[in-house]
Design a protein around this motif. Structure first.
Motif, PDB file in Angstrom:
ATOM      1  N   SER A 100     120.884 -31.928  29.074  1.00  0.00           N
ATOM      2  CA  SER A 100     121.029 -31.182  30.331  1.00  0.00           C
ATOM      3  C   SER A 100     121.901 -29.963  30.062  1.00  0.00           C
ATOM      4  N   THR A 101     121.512 -28.827  30.596  1.00  0.00           N
ATOM      5  CA  THR A 101     122.333 -27.618  30.410  1.00  0.00           C
ATOM      6  C   THR A 101     123.689 -27.788  31.106  1.00  0.00           C
ATOM      7  N   GLN A 124     114.620 -30.101  29.164  1.00  0.00           N
ATOM      8  CA  GLN A 124     115.744 -31.022  29.307  1.00  0.00           C
ATOM      9  C   GLN A 124     115.222 -32.451  29.211  1.00  0.00           C
ATOM     10  N   GLY A 127     117.419 -34.057  32.612  1.00  0.00           N
ATOM     11  CA  GLY A 127     117.762 -33.083  33.657  1.00  0.00           C
ATOM     12  C   GLY A 127     118.360 -33.813  34.856  1.00  0.00           C
ATOM     13  N   ARG A 128     119.443 -33.265  35.383  1.00  0.00           N
ATOM     14  CA  ARG A 128     120.161 -33.959  36.468  1.00  0.00           C
ATOM     15  C   ARG A 128     119.958 -33.249  37.794  1.00  0.00           C
ATOM     16  N   GLY A 129     119.725 -34.050  38.822  1.00  0.00           N
ATOM     17  CA  GLY A 129     119.603 -33.499  40.162  1.00  0.00           C
ATOM     18  C   GLY A 129     120.782 -33.941  41.016  1.00  0.00           C
ATOM     19  N   ARG A 130     120.752 -33.591  42.291  1.00  0.00           N
ATOM     20  CA  ARG A 130     121.817 -34.017  43.206  1.00  0.00           C
ATOM     21  C   ARG A 130     121.752 -35.511  43.432  1.00  0.00           C
ATOM     22  N   TRP A 135     116.106 -34.612  37.350  1.00  0.00           N
ATOM     23  CA  TRP A 135     115.393 -33.352  37.641  1.00  0.00           C
ATOM     24  C   TRP A 135     114.285 -33.217  36.612  1.00  0.00           C
ATOM     25  N   PHE A 145     118.631 -23.618  33.872  1.00  0.00           N
ATOM     26  CA  PHE A 145     119.814 -22.966  33.328  1.00  0.00           C
ATOM     27  C   PHE A 145     121.049 -23.333  34.133  1.00  0.00           C
ATOM     28  N   LYS A 195     109.576 -28.106  47.581  1.00  0.00           N
ATOM     29  CA  LYS A 195     110.736 -27.628  46.824  1.00  0.00           C
ATOM     30  C   LYS A 195     110.289 -26.779  45.622  1.00  0.00           C
ATOM     31  N   GLY A 198     115.977 -26.217  42.771  1.00  0.00           N
ATOM     32  CA  GLY A 198     117.104 -27.093  43.106  1.00  0.00           C
ATOM     33  C   GLY A 198     118.368 -26.575  42.440  1.00  0.00           C
ATOM     34  N   ILE A 199     119.489 -26.822  43.079  1.00  0.00           N
ATOM     35  CA  ILE A 199     120.779 -26.290  42.609  1.00  0.00           C
ATOM     36  C   ILE A 199     121.817 -27.398  42.646  1.00  0.00           C
TER      37      ILE A 199
HETATM   38  C1  BTN Z   1     118.626 -30.903  42.902  1.00  0.00           C
HETATM   39  O1  BTN Z   1     118.648 -32.120  42.897  1.00  0.00           O
HETATM   40  O2  BTN Z   1     117.968 -30.290  43.745  1.00  0.00           O
HETATM   41  C2  BTN Z   1     119.405 -30.113  41.880  1.00  0.00           C
HETATM   42  C3  BTN Z   1     118.596 -29.840  40.655  1.00  0.00           C
HETATM   43  C4  BTN Z   1     119.333 -29.011  39.611  1.00  0.00           C
HETATM   44  C5  BTN Z   1     118.516 -28.849  38.349  1.00  0.00           C
HETATM   45  C6  BTN Z   1     119.141 -27.935  37.350  1.00  0.00           C
HETATM   46  S1  BTN Z   1     118.075 -27.560  36.001  1.00  0.00           S
HETATM   47  C7  BTN Z   1     119.371 -26.818  35.131  1.00  0.00           C
HETATM   48  C8  BTN Z   1     120.585 -27.680  35.369  1.00  0.00           C
HETATM   49  N1  BTN Z   1     120.620 -28.764  34.408  1.00  0.00           N
HETATM   50  C9  BTN Z   1     120.472 -29.952  34.993  1.00  0.00           C
HETATM   51  O3  BTN Z   1     120.476 -31.036  34.394  1.00  0.00           O
HETATM   52  N2  BTN Z   1     120.359 -29.802  36.302  1.00  0.00           N
HETATM   53  C10 BTN Z   1     120.420 -28.419  36.707  1.00  0.00           C
END
Ligand code: BTN
Length: 335
Positions: A100-101, A124, A127-130, A135, A145, A195, A198-199
């Motif tokens: 994950s970045t 990734q 990748g991690r989300g909220r 993600w 990024f 969607k 995501g941030i």
């Molecule tokens: C969400 O759940 O809406 C947030 C998603 C965020 C994804 C981005 S991708 C770049 C960065 N690295 C991650 O692991 N997550 C964020």
């Protein structure tokens, strides 16, 4: 560390090719201006090609850079070039594949890395989300990024960074690509209620001070429906699906950063928090809508009325105003 440094020869060579009056730049011009040998120029060209940039060698003449604005290569040199005038974001760290970045920058943050570094990847693996979610981060299609910030904010105000990031992405997508993008509180950018971005911000600090914030942004860019996982296919969209066209990712990235830098400048200026919140209120599609709020095991239905000074949402539930900070909301139709 694979940073692209604005003062290095690779960046200078790229700039010379990008800014040349004629499409072909002679080897002698390059050797002279860079103060290096022909062999060294050739090696720099090879390195840029490895970053995915298309540079043609024209025998007896020199080198020609193919239109870089249309390039989809996540080349750190190209990205640094596109951000060359940016006051906050300048150094791009490219990693081809990473968990994950967010993790990359959190590690650098505790090693005193400066504000403004961008970590970007093609793929990734985690990748991690909220809210601890994953993600989806398939290779080669999207933007993934993270940025490192050292904001002068209290920990409770970090949500303002998410609001700024969402505003920047929404504006870039609608102004540059005609996507009818909307902001869903807290951090989602939607197109047609699906969607597209995501941030996520993660921070470390003390009760009254933030040491760093790592804000990660994922934009579904060139993702076709057939490449969407079963979990997201019903709820996600992409720039490709909204416009019918492929978008060069570095260009979109730079268009997001232009806007994000301007918003962060507003945030740090006089009365910055109120100015940013005013812009957010004007642009947030959640406000005025009937929403379902999911907080742990509880569900509330009401009208989203406003956001607080810290970016939490105020929902009117049957006449009682309730404030929610870190929850999910769903837009419902007003009947
Ligand atoms: C969400 O759940 O809406 C947030 C998603 C965020 C994804 C981005 S991708 C770049 C960065 N690295 C991650 O692991 N997550 C964020």
């Amino acid at each position: 560390m694979p940073f692209s440094d604005k003062s290095n020869s690779r960046f200078n060579l790229f700039s010379m090719l990008a800014e040349a009056d004629s499409p072909i730049v002679s080897s002698s011009t390059l050797t002279e201006k860079l103060g290096v040998s022909r062999q060294a120029v050739f090696k720099l060209v090879l390195a840029l090609r490895e970053e995915g940039l298309e540079i043609e060698s024209i025998p007896q003449k020199g080198y020609m850079l193919k239109s870089f604005r249309e390039s989809d290569a996540l080349s750190p040199t190209l990205i640094d070039y596109l951000l060359r005038e940016d006051k906050i974001f300048s150094k791009c760290l490219y990693i081809h594949q990473v968990d994950s970045t967010q993790q990359v920058l959190k590690k650098l943050a505790v090693q005193d890395a400066p504000e403004g570094i961008i970590a970007i990847t093609e793929h990734q693996t985690r990748g991690r989300g909220r809210q601890g979610r994953d993600w989806a981060s398939p290779p080669g299609r999207n933007l993934y990024f993270s940025i490192l910030l050292r904001p002068k904010l209290a920990p409770g105000e970090v949500q303002l960074l998410n609001l700024a990031a969402g505003l920047a992405v929404r504006a870039a997508l609608s102004e540059e690509y005609g996507v009818r993008a909307e902001l869903k509180w807290p951090n989602d950018v939607l197109a047609g209620e699906k969607k597209i971005c995501g941030i996520l911000s993660e921070t470390a600090g003390e009760p009254d001070r933030v040491y760093y914030a790592v804000t990660g942004i994922g934009v579904n860019t060139n993702l076709p429906r057939e490449d969407m996982s079963a979990e997201i296919v019903g709820t996600a969209t992409s720039v490709l699906l909204e416009t019918g066209k492929l978008t060069p990712r570095p260009l979109l990235l730079s268009q997001i950063f232009t806007r994000l830098s301007a918003l962060l400048e507003v945030l740090t200026g006089d009365n910055g928090k109120q100015k940013l919140l005013a812009t957010y209120r004007e642009n947030c599609a959640t406000l005025g809508k009937k929403v379902r709020v999911i907080e742990d095991a509880n569900e509330f239905i009401g009208i989203a009325e406003d956001v607080t000074d810290q970016g939490a949402i105020i929902v009117n539930i049957g006449g009682e105003k309730k404030i929610f900070a870190a929850v999910d909301v769903q837009h419902l139709r007003l009947i």
